[in-house]
Design an enzyme around this catalytic site. Structure first.
Site, mmCIF file in Angstrom:
data_model
loop_
_atom_site.group_PDB
_atom_site.id
_atom_site.type_symbol
_atom_site.label_atom_id
_atom_site.label_comp_id
_atom_site.label_asym_id
_atom_site.label_seq_id
_atom_site.Cartn_x
_atom_site.Cartn_y
_atom_site.Cartn_z
ATOM 1 N N ARG A 1 3.231 9.330 13.029
ATOM 2 C CA ARG A 1 3.721 8.810 11.494
ATOM 3 C C ARG A 1 5.196 8.389 11.360
ATOM 4 N NH1 ARG A 1 5.403 12.126 7.189
ATOM 5 N NH2 ARG A 1 4.628 13.963 8.198
ATOM 6 N N TYR B 1 -0.097 -13.318 -6.972
ATOM 7 C CA TYR B 1 -1.261 -12.822 -6.309
ATOM 8 C C TYR B 1 -2.140 -11.859 -7.059
ATOM 9 C CZ TYR B 1 -3.821 -10.072 -2.431
ATOM 10 O OH TYR B 1 -4.952 -9.487 -2.090
ATOM 11 N N ASP C 1 7.358 -13.275 -1.076
ATOM 12 C CA ASP C 1 5.947 -13.082 -0.305
ATOM 13 C C ASP C 1 5.677 -14.267 0.364
ATOM 14 O OD1 ASP C 1 3.260 -13.136 0.522
ATOM 15 O OD2 ASP C 1 2.582 -11.877 -1.467
ATOM 16 N N LYS D 1 -3.100 -11.548 7.286
ATOM 17 C CA LYS D 1 -3.763 -13.115 7.309
ATOM 18 C C LYS D 1 -3.135 -13.826 8.620
ATOM 19 C CE LYS D 1 -4.878 -11.984 2.926
ATOM 20 N NZ LYS D 1 -4.342 -10.686 2.821
#
Length: 377
Positions: free
Chosen positions: A47, A101, A174, A199
């Protein structure tokens, strides 16, 4: 090193144990402590850090020419963490694009983030609209998305950064749609560049991951590191490994995405059943000149409006044969989606708009597929 070389070599080295050229996958969640209590390379628990995550963050930092990167379990985890990392001694007011978005809109409407922060929207393609929003009250963060999704608006990053700096606000871009291959927000003055690595960087629709790249060290970057570790919104080792694999071909893939998308945009722009085409590579696009000045190419995402009503657009989406009617973008497959149906009452998308993520298939096949679908309306 130039971009293509960094995409293959940054953050990686030949494995010293086996000589493996490809970065090994490290699935261990815990690491052995030395006799003196220290850890090898400071790896203690996955983690906190992991070799695959560290390699990916180093690679993304190099590609964006930044100071450091912080990765998260998804693009939305990255987005929410950026917003929440805004230091408390800064104004808790955030200006977002009016066509943000949809995932961000959902975040603001369905979680406490929308109540904890003063959220304002502005048409950032109109700088006067942004200036008016900034001048009305002290602002802590200005969020930029360019090209936007799905209306493909273009925002002048350098101009918005200038407005933000004058107001003492942080800027986040972004950069998912453009990718670091086509656009470098940090070089244009932005403080942070954000990606849904899911993406184009991953590129194969088989991983879920988000990343934030910082221009320089700052309290906000330190908050992001704390959020990543303390809240546990970390990406898996395997997703980091997949992202490192995918980014190696980003340059080659983006070349095809961009070329094919421009061909499709030109074709649709002359089609008698198409009302409007949204692609910054078209000279008549209102953001064409700005896009040409801050991007090396125009990307693989575009939208178009079908003449008629929503039923006509849905007919096209339902009769394509090679395009897949699916959410997401940036993969090898070409996707088509009627965004208004997905976003429902919160949508900003016209009901005749279809979004295309143009993949890596033969562009002539894609064009013929759209042609036969449009012929049925």
């Amino acid at each position: 090193m130039r971009f293509e070389t960094k995409a293959i070599h940054a953050g990686r080295q030949v494995d010293p144990v086996t000589g493996a050229v490809t970065t090994p996958l490290h699935l261990s969640t815990t690491y052995e402590r030395s006799a003196d209590g220290s850890y090898t390379d400071d790896f203690m628990y996955s983690r906190g850090d992991n070799p695959n995550r560290r390699s990916l963050e180093e690679c993304l930092t190099a590609l964006e020419e930044g100071y450091d990167s912080v990765t998260f379990a998804s693009g939305m985890a990255a987005i929410s963490s950026v917003i929440e990392s805004l230091p408390q001694d800064m104004p808790q007011r955030i200006i977002l694009p009016d066509d943000m978005y949809f995932g961000v809109l959902t975040l603001l409407n369905e979680t406490d983030i929308g109540r904890r922060f003063d959220i304002v929207t502005a048409d950032m393609s109109n700088l006067e609209d942004l200036k008016a929003a900034v001048k009305s009250e002290p602002t802590g963060l200005i969020w930029i998305e360019t090209p936007s999704n799905p209306q493909i608006k273009i925002i002048d990053i350098a101009a918005v950064v200038s407005i933000a700096k004058e107001a003492g606000a942080v800027t986040v871009v972004d950069n998912t749609t453009a990718t670091p291959m086509l656009q470098n927000p940090l070089a244009l003055g932005a403080d942070f560049s954000l990606h849904s690595v899911t993406k184009y960087i991953g590129g194969h629709s088989d991983l879920l991951l988000g990343a934030v790249v910082a221009k320089e060290d700052s309290p906000m970057l330190q908050n992001l590191r704390t959020w990543q570790h303390a809240k546990g919104a970390v990406p898996s080792s395997f997703d980091c490994w997949l992202a490192l694999r995918g980014v190696q071909t980003l340059s080659a893939r983006m070349s095809v995405h961009c070329s094919s998308t421009k061909t499709i945009a030109d074709f649709l722009n002359q089609h008698d059943k198409v009302e409007t085409v949204y692609h910054p590579g078209l000279p008549e696009h209102p953001g064409h000149d700005i896009a040409a000045s801050q991007m090396s190419d125009f990307g693989g995402l575009m939208s178009f409006k079908v003449k008629g009503k929503a039923e006509a657009a849905l007919k096209v989406a339902n009769t394509v044969k090679i395009f897949t009617q699916a959410t997401s973008l940036g993969g090898t497959h070409s996707y088509i989606e009627h965004r208004a149906s997905v976003e429902k009452e919160l949508t900003k998308a016209p009901d005749t708009l279809l979004r295309l993520s143009v993949g890596l298939e033969n562009v002539q096949d894609l064009q013929e597929d759209l042609e036969q679908a449009l012929a049925q309306i």
